[in-house]
Scaffold this motif. Structure first.
Motif, short mmCIF file in Angstrom:
data_model
loop_
_atom_site.label_atom_id
_atom_site.label_comp_id
_atom_site.label_asym_id
_atom_site.label_seq_id
_atom_site.Cartn_x
_atom_site.Cartn_y
_atom_site.Cartn_z
N THR A 155 0.85 -1.19 0.00
CA THR A 155 0.00 0.00 0.00
C THR A 155 0.89 1.24 0.00
OG1 THR A 155 -1.66 -1.17 1.34
CG2 THR A 155 -1.81 1.23 1.29
N ILE A 175 1.85 4.64 1.33
CA ILE A 175 1.56 5.31 2.60
C ILE A 175 2.06 6.75 2.64
CG2 ILE A 175 1.48 3.16 3.95
CD1 ILE A 175 4.35 3.83 4.94
N HIS A 211 4.49 10.15 0.26
CA HIS A 211 5.28 10.59 -0.90
C HIS A 211 6.37 11.55 -0.45
CE1 HIS A 211 1.24 9.66 -2.50
NE2 HIS A 211 1.92 9.15 -3.52
N GLN A 212 7.38 11.68 -1.29
CA GLN A 212 8.30 12.82 -1.25
C GLN A 212 8.21 13.39 -2.65
OE1 GLN A 212 9.33 14.18 1.29
NE2 GLN A 212 10.23 12.78 2.81
N ASP A 222 9.00 16.15 -4.28
CA ASP A 222 10.11 16.77 -5.02
C ASP A 222 11.11 15.72 -5.53
OD1 ASP A 222 10.67 16.22 -2.36
OD2 ASP A 222 12.19 17.78 -2.17
N LYS A 223 11.16 14.58 -4.86
CA LYS A 223 12.08 13.53 -5.31
C LYS A 223 11.41 12.53 -6.24
CE LYS A 223 14.89 13.62 -1.16
NZ LYS A 223 14.70 13.37 0.27
N TRP A 233 9.21 10.30 -5.25
CA TRP A 233 9.12 9.04 -4.50
C TRP A 233 7.69 8.79 -4.02
CZ3 TRP A 233 13.46 9.51 -0.19
CH2 TRP A 233 14.72 9.49 -0.79
N ILE A 260 6.19 6.32 -1.04
CA ILE A 260 6.63 5.45 0.06
C ILE A 260 5.57 4.35 0.22
CG2 ILE A 260 7.37 5.34 2.47
CD1 ILE A 260 9.04 7.35 0.89
N ASP A 290 4.49 0.32 2.00
CA ASP A 290 4.69 -0.45 3.24
C ASP A 290 5.35 -1.81 3.00
OD1 ASP A 290 2.58 -1.91 2.23
OD2 ASP A 290 1.27 -1.66 3.97
N ASN A 326 13.95 0.37 3.53
CA ASN A 326 14.26 0.27 4.95
C ASN A 326 13.42 -0.89 5.49
OD1 ASN A 326 14.43 3.88 5.37
ND2 ASN A 326 15.98 2.48 4.66
N HIS A 357 9.64 0.30 5.18
CA HIS A 357 9.38 1.32 4.17
C HIS A 357 10.09 0.92 2.89
CE1 HIS A 357 9.14 3.74 7.93
NE2 HIS A 357 8.33 4.54 7.27
N ILE A 415 10.93 2.55 -1.00
CA ILE A 415 10.90 3.77 -1.81
C ILE A 415 10.69 3.37 -3.25
CG2 ILE A 415 12.23 5.77 -2.59
CD1 ILE A 415 13.51 5.88 0.17
N VAL A 452 2.42 11.70 -7.05
CA VAL A 452 1.28 11.70 -6.13
C VAL A 452 -0.01 11.36 -6.87
CG1 VAL A 452 -0.09 13.09 -4.52
CG2 VAL A 452 2.40 13.35 -4.59
N VAL A 465 -1.97 8.11 -2.05
CA VAL A 465 -1.97 7.38 -0.78
C VAL A 465 -3.13 6.39 -0.78
CG1 VAL A 465 -2.50 7.67 1.68
CG2 VAL A 465 -0.77 9.12 0.60
N ARG A 516 -2.97 0.36 -3.98
CA ARG A 516 -2.37 -0.96 -3.80
C ARG A 516 -1.59 -1.35 -5.06
NH1 ARG A 516 -5.09 -4.86 0.37
NH2 ARG A 516 -5.22 -3.31 2.01
#
Lengths: 381, 381
Positions: free
Chosen positions: B265, B267, B269-270, B272-273, B275, B277, B279, B320, B323, B325, B337, B342, B345
């Motif tokens: 899922t 969860i 974003h970043q 500007d990069k 990305w 994120i 799970d 990680n 997490h 990326i 985005v 968010v 799936r």
């Protein structure tokens, strides 16, 4: 065989051995750091997922725990821990699970870093007549999630939560990029950046009239090298409890502090290559090659005697699922068979304690008298 | 929620999804290969450690199973499988366990590649009035354990077993270096080297008056590319049942054959990069970076829609513990985005199915009608 007769010579291999003496020293060291810095300490239990280890951390003075999954929250709540911070961004589909924990008496805190996430929490909370306790995740080093301290988004998320009837509990950051450093100076500088950014975020929320009682920071390296935690209320760290070769390379522990090792048996040789074959492969060590990017590459781990003394220059140089290849760095050891005969027991220090531990259903906790006791750990989500 | 209503939209994430259609195709393909080559097929169950998967392999015609630990032998014997080959060099301290399995009716075969190992087996067997069934491990590609076909050691080990009263059952080899190749020609050549070396070892034993009924070879790539298995009696392979991105790079499956994926899922974003994120971190994917050394590096996995369709250019680029990326290769996706809001799936194809599966307590078996059924798998030793 009675449980109290188990020792490193008679348990099956591979096994995840925890040196109790080293673990207790590591726990005491971090708790003393937090006490000296004047903050509460909330260990991250994702490293061990083991009730016995967490009991030792709480006994030493820890105030609550940090978890990375709701399964960890379930399990530790089942063991009587009620003060739990779930430090991964909250997914909407997990809110029912979180609410259930809270209604059963778990003081679960949750995390978000987006307006969408905050809205989902507030809407679910209002629909169920419940005020979730929520922290906002702050990005102080650009390595993963979170809102930068200066972004307007911070206040937007704060307002959605506060005005939506949730309890805005504070801000949280994790300077995970500390794992990429290796000097005390660089770590102290990153610790200050982590502290300052998180405190700045808290002050911006407060200046906007929003509550922000908790300021939570931490990673094992920054926790150990921070000069000051002014403005911070809570410190978090996980891997410090065992340490590992990655942390040794970062410079926050010595090889002699590493409390986790994998007990293994020599099952064969390739004499001409100088290899001993052991029964710890990547299923035991994990596939983590974290030291591969550091100044000292340990392959899949540092070889030690069964008593835990490192054997200089001998590494687990390669790994298949249930086979590890043990060799000397540089030139092949022509005496490998005599040095490590079939049946020899050895211990391997891991690159990454969180990843290696996760491969095992239990730790074997090794006491000073040489006896071992099985400590279960859990697995999955 | 009733079990029969579970689907990819309502189960928790991360989850290990098995496409039943793809799995059945993969099972049928390998069984047809073994049938066409005129050999028995003995799948390696270390890949899945799951009774439901193994039942499908046996239903399709497999003759017995291969295991990498005695726990696998215990578990599958408990599920009624009696013909089991333990394909890791036998450690003396495990002989009591092996004997117990055999006395309870498990036709367990064991393996050795040294005189010390053979002596330990023969001495333990004689001391307990039992003739173990033993294969000798042959090294046909220099990647791990085993005796080279031409070494005198082969006959020494054979004699220790045979004259020691054990049942010398045959020879076994595994050309694991096939994972490093990526052309049909190179794989076919290695398959022939694997076959020829193992048959040569068998012939040397027989010429010395020693029995050698079984000649067992295999790895997924060599099994699929072998032109002939003349002189071989048995083929083994493991990862073919699911395949993965490493096998796709080796060239023995397509991305569309990969039966295992991790449901995740979004969860956060970043932005500007570029990305998202998710799970699914390394605890879900494992730390396996097997494609990192191949001609096509998939990071921690290939991103797919929830329906399993690969989204070209989007990878799990870093991980990680909990997490992941997710990012586009090359330039950052400014629309990340909107593309993956968010709550979205997704499914991630793994580098290495054996390592990723091991991170989960269960598979979620996905049927053609979209329902999922939980299939337990076991963990540890």
């Amino acid at each position: 065989m009675q449980d109290n007769l188990k020792n490193l010579a008679n348990i099956d291999t591979p096994a995840a051995i925890v040196s109790l003496q080293r673990m207790q020293q590591n726990i005491a060291r971090m708790q003393q750091r937090a006490d000296a810095l004047g903050v509460r300490f909330r260990p991250h239990v994702k490293t061990t997922k083991c009730a016995d280890v967490v009991a030792a951390q709480l006994d030493a003075g820890a105030a609550g725990i940090t978890v990375s999954t709701l399964k960890e929250a379930d399990q530790f709540f089942g063991h009587g821990v009620t003060d739990i911070l779930y430090a991964v961004g909250m997914a909407a589909h997990r809110l029912a699970h979180a609410l259930d924990l809270r209604r059963r008496g778990c003081a679960l805190q949750i995390l978000t870093d987006s307006v969408e996430g905050a809205r989902a929490i507030a809407e679910y909370g209002r629909a169920h007549g419940h005020a979730f306790e929520v922290l906002i995740e702050i990005d102080t080093d650009g390595h993963r999630s979170g809102i930068k301290p200066g972004e307007d988004l911070l206040l937007d998320v704060g307002r959605v939560l506060h005005e939506g009837g949730m309890r805005l509990a504070g801000v949280l950051t994790h300077a995970g990029s500390s794992y990429e450093l290796h000097t005390p100076q660089a770590l102290a500088a990153l610790a200050e950046q982590e502290r300052a950014g998180c405190v700045q975020a808290a002050e911006r929320l407060r200046a906007a009239g929003l509550p922000c009682p908790i300021v939570s920071v931490g990673s094992t390296p920054t926790a150990l090298e921070a000069a000051s935690l002014e403005g911070v209320t809570e410190l978090r760290a996980g891997v410090y409890v065992f340490f590992d070769l990655v942390m040794r390379n970062v410079g926050v522990c010595s090889t002699e502090d590493i409390a986790l090792s994998v007990l293994t048996t020599v099952i064969g040789h390739q004499t001409d290559k100088g290899w001993a074959i052991v029964d710890a492969g990547w299923m035991a060590m994990s596939r983590d090659r974290g030291t591969g990017k550091q100044q000292r590459d340990y392959g899949y781990g540092q070889v030690c005697t069964v008593d835990g003394v490192p054997i200089e220059g001998y590494l687990l140089s390669a790994a298949n699922q249930e086979h590890g290849i043990l060799s000397r760095e540089g030139t092949a050891d022509a005496d490998i068979v005599a040095r490590f005969p079939v049946g020899t027991r050895l211990r391997i220090l891991p690159n990454h304690a969180c990843a290696t531990g996760a491969q095992f259903p239990a730790y074997e906790a090794l006491a000073a008298d040489g006896t071992v006791q099985t400590w279960e750990r859990f697995h999955g989500w």
